[in-house]
Design a protein around this motif. Structure first.
Motif, PDB file in Angstrom:
ATOM      1  N   ILE A   1      42.387  40.644  44.325  1.00 12.34           N
ATOM      2  CA  ILE A   1      41.023  41.118  44.600  1.00 12.34           C
ATOM      3  C   ILE A   1      39.965  40.156  44.048  1.00 12.34           C
ATOM      4  CG2 ILE A   1      41.594  43.546  44.853  1.00 12.34           C
ATOM      5  CD1 ILE A   1      40.185  42.260  41.567  1.00 12.34           C
ATOM      6  N   GLY A   2      40.360  38.915  43.705  1.00 10.62           N
ATOM      7  CA  GLY A   2      39.416  37.937  43.175  1.00 10.62           C
ATOM      8  C   GLY A   2      39.501  37.835  41.667  1.00 10.62           C
ATOM      9  N   GLY A   3      38.556  37.099  41.063  1.00 12.91           N
ATOM     10  CA  GLY A   3      38.564  36.902  39.620  1.00 12.91           C
ATOM     11  C   GLY A   3      38.027  38.103  38.874  1.00 12.91           C
ATOM     12  N   TYR A   4      38.228  38.114  37.544  1.00 14.64           N
ATOM     13  CA  TYR A   4      37.797  39.276  36.772  1.00 14.64           C
ATOM     14  C   TYR A   4      36.296  39.253  36.477  1.00 14.64           C
ATOM     15  CZ  TYR A   4      38.486  35.989  32.843  1.00 14.64           C
ATOM     16  OH  TYR A   4      38.457  34.892  32.014  1.00 14.64           O
ATOM     17  N   ILE A   5      35.653  38.097  36.616  1.00 12.45           N
ATOM     18  CA  ILE A   5      34.207  38.034  36.405  1.00 12.45           C
ATOM     19  C   ILE A   5      33.454  38.339  37.700  1.00 12.45           C
ATOM     20  CG2 ILE A   5      32.285  36.498  35.821  1.00 12.45           C
ATOM     21  CD1 ILE A   5      34.057  35.164  33.779  1.00 12.45           C
ATOM     22  N   ASN A   6      34.024  37.903  38.834  1.00 17.63           N
ATOM     23  CA  ASN A   6      33.365  38.156  40.130  1.00 17.63           C
ATOM     24  C   ASN A   6      34.361  38.678  41.162  1.00 17.63           C
ATOM     25  OD1 ASN A   6      34.788  35.793  40.215  1.00 17.63           O
ATOM     26  ND2 ASN A   6      33.298  34.693  41.454  1.00 17.63           N
ATOM     27  N   PRO A   7      34.919  39.880  40.940  1.00 17.77           N
ATOM     28  CA  PRO A   7      35.889  40.433  41.892  1.00 17.77           C
ATOM     29  C   PRO A   7      35.227  40.756  43.234  1.00 17.77           C
ATOM     30  CG  PRO A   7      35.246  42.095  40.295  1.00 17.77           C
ATOM     31  CD  PRO A   7      34.642  40.809  39.826  1.00 17.77           C
ATOM     32  N   SER A   8      36.043  40.779  44.282  1.00 19.09           N
ATOM     33  CA  SER A   8      35.538  41.080  45.622  1.00 19.09           C
ATOM     34  C   SER A   8      35.469  42.594  45.818  1.00 19.09           C
ATOM     35  CB  SER A   8      36.457  40.464  46.679  1.00 19.09           C
ATOM     36  OG  SER A   8      36.145  40.966  47.955  1.00 19.09           O
ATOM     37  N   LEU A   9      34.264  43.104  45.944  1.00 20.70           N
ATOM     38  CA  LEU A   9      34.095  44.533  46.178  1.00 20.70           C
ATOM     39  C   LEU A   9      34.710  44.951  47.509  1.00 20.70           C
ATOM     40  CD1 LEU A   9      30.458  44.969  44.884  1.00 20.70           C
ATOM     41  CD2 LEU A   9      32.470  46.102  43.957  1.00 20.70           C
ATOM     42  N   GLU A  10      34.601  44.071  48.506  1.00 19.32           N
ATOM     43  CA  GLU A  10      35.152  44.389  49.825  1.00 19.32           C
ATOM     44  C   GLU A  10      36.669  44.580  49.750  1.00 19.32           C
ATOM     45  OE1 GLU A  10      33.117  41.902  49.151  1.00 19.32           O
ATOM     46  OE2 GLU A  10      31.281  42.574  50.146  1.00 19.32           O
ATOM     47  N   LYS A  11      37.342  43.681  49.024  1.00 20.49           N
ATOM     48  CA  LYS A  11      38.794  43.794  48.911  1.00 20.49           C
ATOM     49  C   LYS A  11      39.194  45.032  48.112  1.00 20.49           C
ATOM     50  CE  LYS A  11      39.942  38.897  49.428  1.00 20.49           C
ATOM     51  NZ  LYS A  11      40.566  37.696  48.809  1.00 20.49           N
TER      52      LYS A  11
END
Length: 294
Positions: free
Chosen positions: A81-91
């Motif tokens: 779902i992306g990185g822990y600082i900038n995770p992807s809300l869509e995912k």
């Protein structure tokens, strides 16, 4: 009469079951989190959270993890779902989670507010020292409705911490320097997990009085401090950091160099607030007091 009792009791059972399956928690940054039943689709936004959930045996409930979640190896098979600082809300939303567990880093307010607007509960962990890691594990056990596995992990960790403290108690506390980076020289000061591990492991952190959590040092300052033990951290398990260890050999007046006391530890064990941090403590203590761990 029996039929009347059954008629009266059945609704009460459903009500009490509903109450038992819904709960309100306070996360580790003081937010109120409402969870409707035991979570079945959990998203972890950080490597330490993923390790905790796997250690608790909840891997089947874990539907998404961050791109940095590489332990245990089975975590690599989970949806990213992306990185822990900038995770992807869509995912995250696409995974239909009933609980998201994150950490107190990055643009936390925006992240939490957006998920809250979609009725997705978000629990934020925030252990600030090595011993608070155990408290955090217990709280994750509560919010996932799995308190007993969390308690077992914590009991094991507490026992291992006690064994280390018993072995180093009463021994001299040598000067210990942990180096995070060489260009410039960066260490770990007060308020870091490494500082706690050095103290619990029977040493004195050279950087404990420096300004900031990750202070920079000049070589002159290090020569003046004269560390007796130097701890390096490898980002790759088993990497001996030959180049970095060789670099120190030019400074032969430093006690740690003269005595051959430069050690390489697994970065994940000493920097990541997970159940494996107690293994990191054991490694730190063994490096500081090898005589106490024959």
């Amino acid at each position: 009469m029996k039929r009347l009792l059954v008629t009266l009791l059945v609704p009460l059972l459903f009500v009490s079951e509903g109450l038992a399956l819904s709960a309100t928690f306070t996360d580790e940054v003081g937010r109120t989190v409402e969870v409707n039943g035991a979570p079945r689709r959990i998203v972890s936004v950080a490597p330490n959270v993923t390790e905790i959930l796997f250690a608790m045996g909840l891997e089947d409930r874990l539907v998404g993890v961050s791109t940095y979640c590489q332990y245990p190896p089975d975590a690599l098979q989970k949806e990213k779902i992306g990185g822990y600082i900038n995770p992807s809300l869509e995912k995250i939303v696409a995974l239909r989670p009933d609980l998201v567990v994150g950490i107190a880093e990055g643009d936390l307010k925006t992240f939490v507010d957006k998920l809250a607007s979609l009725n997705v509960p978000v629990y934020i962990t925030n252990p600030r020292d090595a011993l608070e890691v155990m408290t955090s594990i217990q709280k994750i056990g509560e919010v996932t409705f799995a308190p007993e596995p969390a308690r077992r992990i914590v009991r094991s960790m507490e026992e291992r911490v006690r064994r280390v403290q018993d072995r180093v108690q009463g021994r001299p506390r040598p000067r210990v320097l942990h180096i995070l980076d060489f260009n410039p020289l960066i260490s770990a000061g007060k308020g870091t997990f490494v500082d706690d591990l050095i103290r619990l492991g029977g040493g004195r952190n050279v950087a404990e009085a420096a300004v900031g959590k990750y202070p920079r040092f000049s070589m002159e300052e290090i020569l003046l401090q004269d560390p007796e033990v130097i701890l390096l951290a490898s980002m790759k398990s088993g990497d001996p950091l030959v180049k970095q260890r060789r670099w120190w050999q030019r400074w032969k007046t430093i006690s740690a160099v003269k005595q051959g006391r430069i050690y390489v530890l697994d970065s994940d064990l000493i920097h990541r607030p997970s159940p494996r941090m107690v293994e990191g403590l054991e490694q730190v203590a063994r490096a500081i007091h090898p005589e106490a761990f024959p």
